[in-house]
Design a protein around this motif. Sequence first.
Motif, PDB file in Angstrom:
ATOM      1  N   GLU A 108       0.660  -1.096  -0.069  1.00 30.18           N
ATOM      2  CA  GLU A 108      -0.009   0.173   0.153  1.00 30.18           C
ATOM      3  C   GLU A 108       0.831   1.247   0.009  1.00 30.18           C
ATOM      4  O   GLU A 108       1.760   1.496   0.933  1.00 30.18           O
ATOM      5  CB  GLU A 108      -0.843   0.080   1.289  1.00 30.18           C
ATOM      6  N   GLY A 110      -0.857   4.508  -1.490  1.00 33.41           N
ATOM      7  CA  GLY A 110      -1.612   5.352  -1.773  1.00 33.41           C
ATOM      8  C   GLY A 110      -1.615   5.980  -3.197  1.00 33.41           C
ATOM      9  O   GLY A 110      -2.468   6.893  -3.480  1.00 33.41           O
ATOM     10  N   LEU A 114      -3.537   0.072  -3.110  1.00 32.94           N
ATOM     11  CA  LEU A 114      -4.692   0.593  -2.247  1.00 32.94           C
ATOM     12  C   LEU A 114      -5.695  -0.240  -1.941  1.00 32.94           C
ATOM     13  O   LEU A 114      -6.396  -0.499  -2.832  1.00 32.94           O
ATOM     14  CB  LEU A 114      -5.089   1.933  -2.663  1.00 32.94           C
ATOM     15  N   ARG A 244     -11.222   9.936   0.323  1.00 30.88           N
ATOM     16  CA  ARG A 244      -9.633   9.659   1.049  1.00 30.88           C
ATOM     17  C   ARG A 244      -9.696  10.710   2.204  1.00 30.88           C
ATOM     18  O   ARG A 244      -8.804  10.196   3.009  1.00 30.88           O
ATOM     19  CB  ARG A 244      -8.993  10.326  -0.030  1.00 30.88           C
TER      20      ARG A 244
END
Length: 750
Positions: A108, A110, A114, A244
């Motif tokens: 992960e 971003g 993700l 987010r």
Amino acid sequence: MSAPAPSTTDTDGDISYIRTDPEQPPVAIIDRSPITTRHKIVFAVIAVIGAIAWAIIAASRGETVNAVWFVLAAVCTYVVGYRFYARLIEMKIVRPRDERATPAEVLENGTDYLPTDRRVLFGHHFAAIAGAGPLVGPVLAVQMGYLPGTIWIIVGAVFAGCVQDYLVLWIATRRRGRSLGQMIRDELGPVGGAAAIIAIVAIMTILIAVLALVVVKALGHSPWGVFSIAATIPIALFMGVYLRYLRPGRVSEVSALGCVLLLAAVIGGRYVGESGWGARLFTLTPTQLSWAIIIYGFAASVLPVWLLLAPRDYLSTFMKVGTIALLAVGIVIARPVMHAPAVSDFATRGDGPVFAGSLFPFLFITIACGALSGFHALVGSGTTPKLLEKEGQMRLIGYGGMLTESFVAIMALITASIINQHFYFAMNAPAAQTGGTAETAAAYVNSLGLSGAPVTADQIAQAAKDVGEESVVSRTGGAPTLAFGMSEVLHQVFGGSSMKAFWYHFAIMFEALFIMTTIDAGTRVARFLVSDGLSNLGGPLRRLRDPSWRVGAWVASLFVVAGWGSILLMGVTDPLGGINTLFPLFGIANQLLAAMALTLVTVVVIKKGYLKWAWIPAIPLVWDLVVTMTASWQKIFSGDAAVGYWKQHANFRAAAEQGLQAFGSAKTPAEIDAVVRNTFIQGTLSIVFAVLVLAVVVVGAWQVYRTLRGDSRPLTEEESEASHRFAPNGLIATPAERKVQEQWDALPTP
């Protein structure tokens, strides 16, 4: 072989709960509950209804058949296939382990990796794979009649397309989300890998260009459609930021907001397009549209996946699934009949005006994505495994996503089959044959020997007026025909004749939205392919193996959009109509790509010791090779200029050398030169694609032989790591999954 992730198991009846950390709730659930009697009865009823529908479709000859039977046959087959055949593949080959961390959890960052809610990911995956193919291919294939296409779309999806999509996603997930070309290199060796990477990048360039060309055909001089499509970009950016930063995890909230904004964009687009300023600002020429799409594709490739790509694809899925469901409801209520024959004369003669060639092999490569698509393997090894939360979700996303696309293809086939077939050929034959006017088009289609009363020029002109267009003659590319058929169905159920123009333009916008999501995801996937391929050269280029390296991402994206953008611009200016010459190459390239993906899958299945189940990917592989190699041979060596690229090239080159001012479809010397150039490119690519794919298949067969002999290359699965998160596997969580999810939700927020 990878080591098992450490875990402990608690059992409650038929349900087991797996923990990888004694301080945390379970990360996986194994439900061994037997199928209930009620469920057995339900599935038996579904199977019987499906069998009746198939019998009626197959037995109808000479008399009209209701389109409702096609909807029932498709839905019933999909339900049975997903419940039983996909479950067989899951149990015998995939064997998912939710206690094992996926690439999205391990890596992960971003940007590209993700963990993404399964509902959002299903939307992204479906939107990415479902582009022009399921809309355009079946529409063009109606030239052959409705029966061959119906059988291949439904049966081909269950036993070929869904199998490929599911198993490629499985392989990529176990390999940190590596690209298809890189996985072929890792499993088959450098020779097969080099051939695969070169072929895949070249094929991807063609695929994205054709998808973009369909968008240009649909949106050219359509300010309503351009505005609505453009509006989805800021809406998606808002959704990405909302999930987010503003309200993380609130998928239902952002879905509702996105739906409202999307509907506002669609409805508002009509008024913007009819206003003076809107018409000036959003009426774009094909060339202007091409450049706008190129710029968008680059932006979607380099921006973080959570910001634009995933939310926009998820947003468009509401429109895609909602519109197709609305169309299905409209068909059930309006109950239109199929005007196309079961099998047409063009299927055997091979001289159809929409595309040349006989039923075998050209029906299968024309339908392409509706039944089997190599492009899906690129998405399944590109963005999707980098966003997957749990291995148990692969059946829903891989197999279920392809079933959904197959249903879209059936809807497209129905809409093209229910309209007057004189109108169908007037819309889909190139202008060189129809003459481009209602009068010449009427004379042309009446000379084809179609069933039913002849059509008049006034009827063709009135049909265009009814949908708010100046003309519907030679609106090639499939998208206008699909929109015309959708308006025929929907206006009968929702709004009456006065709404026919609305539904037509709504469908045009819907198709463009459908396809744009494949262009953006395809560009990002192609970027991964280019980066992986160049990283094998070593040295400083090895850093490209990291897909999130910004400099590498920008350079690779520029390379990709330059490739497909140049072919798009070539297609826009092609005097043969662009789509008519490029789509056969698109179909062949797409199916050749599927052959490489299925070769990889078959090799991996055998390497893992599942030889008993290797027939599951091997049968569609053999069929796909027979179809694509036959088609490639004909496109390369056929003496019929309507079929063979090189024969067409030779004829136009001779015309150019003789100094002719016009020849065939080309009306000027410049257009003659364009045909010479385009057919040379298309003929050359046909040879290159076939040779490279055969090289991959031969190397794959050699690896299978070595595996059976006991000295093959080792598998390249990554070492497993324990998962520390939980997520349900289906779209709707089971009671056991809801119970575990509540335990995770009760934990303190980190």
